[in-house]
Design an enzyme around this catalytic site. Structure first.
Site, PDB file in Angstrom:
ATOM      1  CG  ASN A   9      -7.192  -2.069  -8.239  1.00 15.48           C
ATOM      2  OD1 ASN A   9      -7.622  -0.992  -7.834  1.00 15.48           O
ATOM      3  ND2 ASN A   9      -6.188  -2.712  -7.543  1.00 15.48           N
ATOM      4  NE  ARG A  20     -12.022  19.632  -5.377  1.00 13.64           N
ATOM      5  CZ  ARG A  20     -12.496  20.286  -6.064  1.00 13.64           C
ATOM      6  NH1 ARG A  20     -13.880  20.721  -5.973  1.00 13.64           N
ATOM      7  NH2 ARG A  20     -11.928  21.187  -7.047  1.00 13.64           N
ATOM      8  CG  HIS A  45      -4.191  -2.387  -2.081  1.00 13.03           C
ATOM      9  ND1 HIS A  45      -2.854  -2.141  -2.378  1.00 13.03           N
ATOM     10  CD2 HIS A  45      -3.774  -2.994  -0.842  1.00 13.03           C
ATOM     11  CE1 HIS A  45      -1.853  -2.356  -1.592  1.00 13.03           C
ATOM     12  NE2 HIS A  45      -2.374  -2.877  -0.593  1.00 13.03           N
ATOM     13  NE  ARG A  51      -0.804   5.409  -0.861  1.00 13.38           N
ATOM     14  CZ  ARG A  51       0.314   4.973  -1.309  1.00 13.38           C
ATOM     15  NH1 ARG A  51       0.429   4.855  -2.680  1.00 13.38           N
ATOM     16  NH2 ARG A  51       1.382   4.799  -0.622  1.00 13.38           N
ATOM     17  CG  HIS A  52      -6.251   3.692  -3.068  1.00 13.15           C
ATOM     18  ND1 HIS A  52      -6.231   2.632  -2.452  1.00 13.15           N
ATOM     19  CD2 HIS A  52      -5.071   3.647  -3.551  1.00 13.15           C
ATOM     20  CE1 HIS A  52      -5.382   1.938  -2.738  1.00 13.15           C
ATOM     21  NE2 HIS A  52      -4.532   2.431  -3.328  1.00 13.15           N
ATOM     22  CD  GLU A  72      -4.945  -5.769  -5.293  1.00  9.56           C
ATOM     23  OE1 GLU A  72      -4.710  -6.157  -6.516  1.00  9.56           O
ATOM     24  OE2 GLU A  72      -4.450  -4.510  -4.903  1.00  9.56           O
ATOM     25  CB  THR A 102       1.501   1.457  -7.630  1.00 10.24           C
ATOM     26  OG1 THR A 102       0.753   0.170  -7.757  1.00 10.24           O
ATOM     27  CG2 THR A 102       2.868   1.341  -8.540  1.00 10.24           C
ATOM     28  CD  GLU A 153      -2.880 -10.296  -8.994  1.00 12.39           C
ATOM     29  OE1 GLU A 153      -3.645 -10.698  -8.564  1.00 12.39           O
ATOM     30  OE2 GLU A 153      -2.709  -9.246  -9.481  1.00 12.39           O
ATOM     31  CG  HIS A 192       1.420  -3.903 -10.719  1.00 13.77           C
ATOM     32  ND1 HIS A 192       2.247  -2.795 -11.346  1.00 13.77           N
ATOM     33  CD2 HIS A 192       1.024  -3.425  -9.583  1.00 13.77           C
ATOM     34  CE1 HIS A 192       2.201  -1.720 -10.526  1.00 13.77           C
ATOM     35  NE2 HIS A 192       1.658  -2.146  -9.467  1.00 13.77           N
TER      36      HIS A 192
END
Ligand code: PXP
Length: 243
Positions: A9, A20, A45, A51-52, A72, A102, A153, A192
């Protein structure tokens, strides 16, 4: 025992980049290093709050990564539309709460059964393998089979946080859950909170055929490099399988 797949992941490569706002470090560059390091799949995900991983990241990963992509996603109409457009190899449906740091618990399949009964067949009809991220709870696992998922999962977060006798108890729940998942005719994955210290016991569960691991590997990469971080996880998983 059969070889166990490793999905890496890469969300937190994007977390670092976004700190940045530029383009470095690039999640696609990391994705292209996974195969040589012994990984089998890229996992990312696309969160509702982006957010990412961003939409553009997911699009580039599906188009240009040299490994299957496991997307995901939350069980929302927006994510369903994106998955149907991009057609990743697999989708793992996860619960999502905006305030969480998370994914903190498994999906409540029982509660979402009616809508999952619509969504899962639509993804499968598009050729996407569908897994549901579920706690090792018998009723939830049975519901996962009813909605037609290909795989479950198992959420290993509680196991990963537990210590001593409590950890052994959680491991036993995972073992029983994995046996039930196979009995129900589904593929069993897990993930996880896994790291070098806790991965072996999970990788040794014979029914588990795939692990998805992120945060620890990206953190460890700071010290030893991304390739070595993934390689060591691969070695531990293989050793646990008696390979
Ligand atoms: N599997 C699922 C379904 C997840 O949501 C996550 C976290 O994004 C992972 C595996 C990986 O967890 P970790 O980052 O703790 O290794």
């Amino acid at each position: 025992m059969s070889r166990i797949r490793l999905g890496v992941n890469i969300d937190h490569i994007a977390t670092l980049r976004n700190a940045r706002g530029g383009s470095h470090p690039d999640p696609l560059r990391a994705a292209r290093m996974i195969r040589a390091a012994g990984g089998d799949q890229v996992t990312a995900h696309l969160r509702e709050d982006r957010r990412h991983i961003t939409d553009a990241d997911m699009e580039r990963l599906v188009a240009s990564a040299d490994l299957p992509v496991n997307m995901e996603m939350a069980a929302t109409a927006e994510m369903l539309a994106i998955a149907l457009r991009l057609r990743p190899h697999a989708c793992c449906i996860v619960p999502e709460r905006r305030e969480e740091r998370t994914t903190e618990s498994g999906l409540d399949v029982l509660r979402g059964e009616a809508s999952l009964c619509q969504m899962v067949p639509r993804l499968r009809a598009a050729g996407i393998r569908v897994s549901l991220f579920v706690d090792p709870d018998e009723e939830q696992l049975r519901a996962a089979a009813r909605v037609g998922a290909d795989a479950v999962e198992l959420h290993t977060g509680t196991y990963a946080l537990a210590r001593g006798a409590a950890r052994e108890k959680e491991l036993e729940r995972l073992r029983r859950g994995a046996a039930l998942v196979r009995e129900l005719g589904l593929e069993c994955h897990a993930g996880h909170g896994l790291d070098y210290d806790n991965v072996s016991a999970v990788a040794a569960i014979p029914e588990v055929v795939e692990l998805n691991i992120g945060h620890f590997l990206i953190g460890e990469a700071i010290f030893v490099g991304f390739t070595e971080s993934v390689r060591r996880m691969r070695r531990l998983m293989d050793a646990a399988r008696g390979a």
